[in-house]
Design a protein around this motif. Structure first.
Motif, PDB file in Angstrom:
ATOM      1  N   GLU A   1       0.822  -1.124   0.113  1.00  0.00           N
ATOM      2  CA  GLU A   1      -0.053   0.057   0.003  1.00  0.00           C
ATOM      3  C   GLU A   1       0.989   1.147  -0.141  1.00  0.00           C
ATOM      4  O   GLU A   1       0.578   2.282  -0.814  1.00  0.00           O
ATOM      5  CB  GLU A   1      -0.781   0.104   1.258  1.00  0.00           C
ATOM      6  N   LYS A   2       1.940   1.419   0.887  1.00  0.00           N
ATOM      7  CA  LYS A   2       2.896   2.313   0.679  1.00  0.00           C
ATOM      8  C   LYS A   2       3.394   2.441  -0.683  1.00  0.00           C
ATOM      9  O   LYS A   2       3.754   3.685  -0.967  1.00  0.00           O
ATOM     10  CB  LYS A   2       4.122   2.080   1.602  1.00  0.00           C
ATOM     11  N   CYS A   3       3.736   1.451  -1.353  1.00  0.00           N
ATOM     12  CA  CYS A   3       4.039   1.561  -2.928  1.00  0.00           C
ATOM     13  C   CYS A   3       2.944   1.866  -3.872  1.00  0.00           C
ATOM     14  O   CYS A   3       3.435   1.840  -5.165  1.00  0.00           O
ATOM     15  CB  CYS A   3       4.896   0.291  -3.275  1.00  0.00           C
ATOM     16  N   GLY A   4       1.856   2.162  -3.292  1.00  0.00           N
ATOM     17  CA  GLY A   4       0.762   2.618  -4.131  1.00  0.00           C
ATOM     18  C   GLY A   4       0.046   1.583  -4.778  1.00  0.00           C
ATOM     19  O   GLY A   4      -0.834   1.771  -5.602  1.00  0.00           O
ATOM     20  N   TYR A   5      -0.005   0.298  -4.210  1.00  0.00           N
ATOM     21  CA  TYR A   5      -0.855  -0.693  -4.509  1.00  0.00           C
ATOM     22  C   TYR A   5      -2.126  -0.741  -3.801  1.00  0.00           C
ATOM     23  O   TYR A   5      -2.075  -0.315  -2.663  1.00  0.00           O
ATOM     24  CB  TYR A   5      -0.318  -2.108  -4.596  1.00  0.00           C
TER      25      TYR A   5
ATOM     26  N   LEU B   1      10.494  -8.236   0.716  1.00  0.00           N
ATOM     27  CA  LEU B   1       9.481  -7.370   0.365  1.00  0.00           C
ATOM     28  C   LEU B   1      10.313  -6.504  -1.117  1.00  0.00           C
ATOM     29  O   LEU B   1       9.343  -6.298  -1.778  1.00  0.00           O
ATOM     30  CB  LEU B   1       9.481  -6.039   1.369  1.00  0.00           C
ATOM     31  N   ARG B   2      11.494  -6.105  -0.914  1.00  0.00           N
ATOM     32  CA  ARG B   2      12.048  -5.522  -2.376  1.00  0.00           C
ATOM     33  C   ARG B   2      12.049  -6.219  -3.536  1.00  0.00           C
ATOM     34  O   ARG B   2      11.675  -6.048  -4.519  1.00  0.00           O
ATOM     35  CB  ARG B   2      13.511  -5.102  -1.829  1.00  0.00           C
ATOM     36  N   LEU B   3      12.354  -7.732  -2.934  1.00  0.00           N
ATOM     37  CA  LEU B   3      12.311  -8.623  -4.273  1.00  0.00           C
ATOM     38  C   LEU B   3      10.766  -8.864  -4.681  1.00  0.00           C
ATOM     39  O   LEU B   3      10.577  -8.909  -5.789  1.00  0.00           O
ATOM     40  CB  LEU B   3      12.758 -10.006  -3.812  1.00  0.00           C
TER      41      LEU B   3
END
Length: 417
Positions: free
Chosen positions: A21-25, A107-109
Motif C-alpha cells: 500500500e505504501k508503494c501505491g498498490y 519485500l524488495r524482491l
C-alpha cells in the motif's frame, strides 16, 4: 493496481500489505483459496499473490479454478511458498501460476517481481483497450463453436453483455437458417478444409438480443495456439449502410416527388413485359397520361401547390388500379400506366375511363377547390409494338390526338373514343 492477496497468516500478511500500500498498490486481503475465488468473481484484480498452504482450499486448487474462469483474460498469479516446499513451486506452475516468491517474503524482491508483472499487465490492458475500442466486433470461438472472447463493439452490435455469451455456442448470434447450419459447416471445414466464410468474408445476417435480424459483414481467420484451433470473427454492422444503399437504389429508380417509378424503372419493366409476352397469349395495355389544366395551377397557386396536385394524382392513379399494375411518372405532368392481362381492347378502355374519372375529382389546394382532367393514349402489348420505344411513341401520339380531339378524352391507337 489492484492486488488480491490470499494468506491465512495475519502476522505474516500485515507487513506485506502495509509495504504494498505504501508503494501505491490497492490490496484486498483474503484468508483462504475459496475466498480468493469469490473475490476474483466479484471484482477481477490486476494481480494475485497466492499463498500455497491455506485452510478450506489451498493456493494450488484456487489457482487452477481461477485459471479455468479466466481463459480469455490473463491475470498474473504469484505463488508464495516456504523454502523447504520446492515441490509446491512445480505444482503451482502446473496449476497456472506465473511466478513465485519464497517465504518469509523479501519485500524488495517481491516489489521487483510485481513491477515486472505490472509491465506485462499494462501491455495486455493496452491491447484489450485497442480491441475494445475498435469499431468492429471481434469474437473468438473454439473448434466446437463456443465463444471464448467478445469485445465491447460486439456487445454494442449484438446487445449481449460479455458474460451472457461467454462459453455459449456462436449460433446464439445467428438467425435461422444460419444457426441451424453452422455446426455442420464448422465440422465439415475441420474435416475437409472447405471454407464458406473463413478467409473469404461475406455479407450475412446477425441476430441481436432483442430478436432483431440485421445485415452484417463477417470475415473469419483461423489461428492455432498451443495445439488448439481458434477462429476469430471480425463483424461489422452494416444496417445503416444497407439503408443508405436502398435509398440510393430507390431514388435511382423512382420519382422523388411522387414516389412512383421513374422512366428508367419503366424501361426495365417494359423489357420484362415484352419478354414474357413473346411466350404467352396474355395481352397487356400501356396508358400514356398527360394532365389537362396543370399549368394554370402552377401559375396561379405556385409550384408547391403544383407539386401537391401531382402527388394527389399519383395517389389516385395508384389507388384505382390493382396492386400488380405499374404506374410511373416520366416527367412534368406525364404518367404511364401498365395494365397487366387486360386481354381485350374494351377492358383497356374501361380501365382508362375509370382513371379519367378519378383524375377529375375535386382537390383542395391552398384551401381552394381545383380540378384537372387528362388525355390518355392507349397501346396494346404486344399487338402495337415489339419494343418499348415503339409502344411509348405510339401511345404518345394517341394521347396528342386525344388532346386535340377534346381534353379529357382517350384514344386507343387506331380507334378514337
Amino acid at each position: 493496481m489492484k492486488i488480491l492477496f490470499a494468506d491465512d497468516c495475519h502476522i505474516a500478511a500485515l507487513p506485506v500489505i502495509l509495504y504494498l500500500e505504501k508503494c501505491g498498490y490497492t490490496v484486498n486481503h483474503v484468508e483462504n483459496g475459496q475466498q480468493a475465488i469469490d473475490s476474483y468473481l466479484q471484482e477481477t484484480p490486476d494481480l494475485i499473490l497466492m499463498d500455497v498452504m491455506m485452510p478450506i482450499m489451498d493456493g494450488i486448487e484456487a489457482t487452477k479454478t481461477i485459471r479455468a474462469l479466466s481463459e480469455d483474460h490473463w491475470v498474473p498469479i504469484v505463488m508464495m511458498t516456504g523454502l523447504n516446499e520446492q515441490s509446491d513451486i512445480l505444482k503451482g506452475f502446473d496449476a497456472g501460476a506465473d511466478d513465485y516468491v519464497i517465504k518469509p517474503v523479501n519485500l524488495r524482491l517481491l516489489l521487483a517481481r510485481l513491477n515486472a508483472m505490472r509491465r506485462v499487465v499494462m501491455m495486455q490492458e493496452s491491447l484489450f483497450n485497442i480491441l475494445d475500442n475498435v469499431f468492429e466486433g471481434i469474437i473468438t470461438i473454439d473448434q466446437k463453436g463456443l465463444i471464448k472472447s467478445y469485445n465491447r463493439a460486439a456487445e454494442r452490435i449484438f446487445g449481449y453483455a460479455y458474460h451472457e455469451v461467454l462459453g455459449e455456442n456462436i449460433k446464439c448470434l445467428m438467425p435461422k437458417p444460419y444457426s441451424e447450419k453452422h455446426d455442420a459447416h464448422l465440422e465439415r471445414y475441420q474435416k475437409d478444409r472447405t471454407a464458406h466464410i473463413i478467409g473469404v468474408g461475406r455479407k450475412v445476417q446477425g441476430l441481436r438480443k432483442n430478436g432483431e435480424v440485421f445485415p452484417m459483414r463477417l470475415s473469419v481467420t483461423e489461428i492455432r495456439r498451443n495445439h488448439e484451433t481458434l477462429f476469430i470473427g471480425l463483424v461489422s454492422d452494416i444496417s445503416e449502410e444497407e439503408i443508405g444503399l436502398r435509398k440510393v437504389e430507390f431514388l435511382a429508380m423512382h420519382d422523388s416527388l411522387t414516389g412512383l417509378p421513374n422512366r428508367a424503372y419503366l424501361n426495365e419493366t417494359m423489357e420484362l413485359i415484352l419478354h414474357s409476352a413473346a411466350s404467352s397469349d396474355k395481352k397487356h395495355a400501356l396508358l400514356f397520361i398527360d394532365l389537362d389544366g396543370f399549368k394554370p395551377i402552377n401559375d396561379e397557386l405556385g409550384h408547391d401547390c403544383g407539386d401537391q396536385a401531382l402527388r394527389i394524382i399519383a395517389q389516385r392513379l395508384r389507388s384505382h388500379l390493382p396492386a400488380d399494375d405499374f404506374v410511373a411518372r416520366i416527367g412534368g405532368d406525364e404518367f404511364v400506366v401498365l395494365c397487366y392481362d387486360v386481354q381485350t381492347a374494351e377492358n383497356a378502355l374501361k380501365i382508362a375511363g375509370r382513371l379519367l374519372e378519378a383524375i377529375k375529382g375535386v382537390m383542395l389546394l391552398n384551401e381552394q377547390p381545383r380540378q384537372m382532367s387528362a388525355s390518355i393514349g392507349i397501346t396494346l402489348i404486344p399487338q402495337h409494338g415489339k419494343t418499348a420505344t415503339e409502344l411509348l411513341t405510339l401511345a404518345d401520339k394517341a394521347m396528342y390526338q386525344a388532346k386535340k380531339q377534346a381534353k379529357g378524352s382517350l384514344i386507343l391507337a387506331g380507334l378514337s373514343v
